[in-house]
Write a protein that holds these residues in place. Structure first.
Motif, PDB file in Angstrom:
ATOM      1  N   LYS A   1       5.341 -26.828 -24.275  1.00  0.00           N
ATOM      2  CA  LYS A   1       4.810 -25.497 -24.542  1.00  0.00           C
ATOM      3  C   LYS A   1       3.424 -25.375 -23.941  1.00  0.00           C
ATOM      4  O   LYS A   1       2.577 -26.250 -24.103  1.00  0.00           O
ATOM      5  CB  LYS A   1       4.751 -25.237 -26.050  1.00  0.00           C
ATOM      6  CG  LYS A   1       4.415 -23.802 -26.388  1.00  0.00           C
ATOM      7  CD  LYS A   1       4.590 -23.511 -27.860  1.00  0.00           C
ATOM      8  CE  LYS A   1       4.237 -22.065 -28.128  1.00  0.00           C
ATOM      9  NZ  LYS A   1       4.338 -21.714 -29.532  1.00  0.00           N
ATOM     10  N   LYS A   2       3.147 -24.265 -23.263  1.00  0.00           N
ATOM     11  CA  LYS A   2       1.889 -24.042 -22.579  1.00  0.00           C
ATOM     12  C   LYS A   2       0.882 -23.376 -23.523  1.00  0.00           C
ATOM     13  O   LYS A   2       1.205 -22.402 -24.201  1.00  0.00           O
ATOM     14  CB  LYS A   2       2.131 -23.147 -21.373  1.00  0.00           C
ATOM     15  CG  LYS A   2       1.013 -23.102 -20.379  1.00  0.00           C
ATOM     16  CD  LYS A   2       1.433 -22.293 -19.148  1.00  0.00           C
ATOM     17  CE  LYS A   2       0.413 -22.393 -18.061  1.00  0.00           C
ATOM     18  NZ  LYS A   2       0.833 -21.665 -16.863  1.00  0.00           N
ATOM     19  N   TYR A   3      -0.352 -23.918 -23.567  1.00  0.00           N
ATOM     20  CA  TYR A   3      -1.420 -23.383 -24.396  1.00  0.00           C
ATOM     21  C   TYR A   3      -2.628 -23.065 -23.528  1.00  0.00           C
ATOM     22  O   TYR A   3      -2.963 -23.815 -22.619  1.00  0.00           O
ATOM     23  CB  TYR A   3      -1.843 -24.401 -25.466  1.00  0.00           C
ATOM     24  CG  TYR A   3      -0.781 -24.669 -26.490  1.00  0.00           C
ATOM     25  CD1 TYR A   3      -0.696 -23.897 -27.646  1.00  0.00           C
ATOM     26  CD2 TYR A   3       0.142 -25.685 -26.310  1.00  0.00           C
ATOM     27  CE1 TYR A   3       0.282 -24.139 -28.591  1.00  0.00           C
ATOM     28  CE2 TYR A   3       1.128 -25.936 -27.253  1.00  0.00           C
ATOM     29  CZ  TYR A   3       1.196 -25.160 -28.385  1.00  0.00           C
ATOM     30  OH  TYR A   3       2.166 -25.403 -29.322  1.00  0.00           O
TER      31      TYR A   3
ATOM     32  N   ILE B   1      -0.308 -28.315 -21.519  1.00  0.00           N
ATOM     33  CA  ILE B   1       1.088 -28.303 -21.948  1.00  0.00           C
ATOM     34  C   ILE B   1       1.294 -29.427 -22.959  1.00  0.00           C
ATOM     35  O   ILE B   1       0.971 -30.576 -22.701  1.00  0.00           O
ATOM     36  CB  ILE B   1       2.035 -28.465 -20.749  1.00  0.00           C
ATOM     37  CG1 ILE B   1       1.840 -27.289 -19.784  1.00  0.00           C
ATOM     38  CG2 ILE B   1       3.481 -28.555 -21.226  1.00  0.00           C
ATOM     39  CD1 ILE B   1       2.637 -27.397 -18.517  1.00  0.00           C
TER      40      ILE B   1
END
Length: 70
Positions: free
Chosen positions: A6-8, A2
């Protein structure tokens, strides 16, 4: 992973996932560039490499923005 909320998804590099790209920027160990760039280039995928692996190769353009940005 994160970053700024935002999560990747992080996954191990592999040829199959890279083949779907139009361009790939390599900022990794030279051994990674040496393994993957020739394979991707043969498939017409633009590769930008930060390592010195191809720096003296006459068939690979060396771009230095302050010198030859065109």
């Amino acid at each position: 992973m994160i970053v700024q909320g935002k999560k990747y998804l992080i996954e191990e590099i592999n040829l199959l996932s890279l083949e779907t790209c139009h361009a790939v920027i390599f900022a990794s160990e030279a051994s990674i560039s040496k393994e993957f760039i020739p394979l991707l280039s043969k498939k017409g995928i633009l590769c930008v490499d930060k390592s010195s692996v191809f720096r003296m190769d006459a068939h690979v353009p060396l771009v230095v923005p302050e010198v030859n940005s065109q």
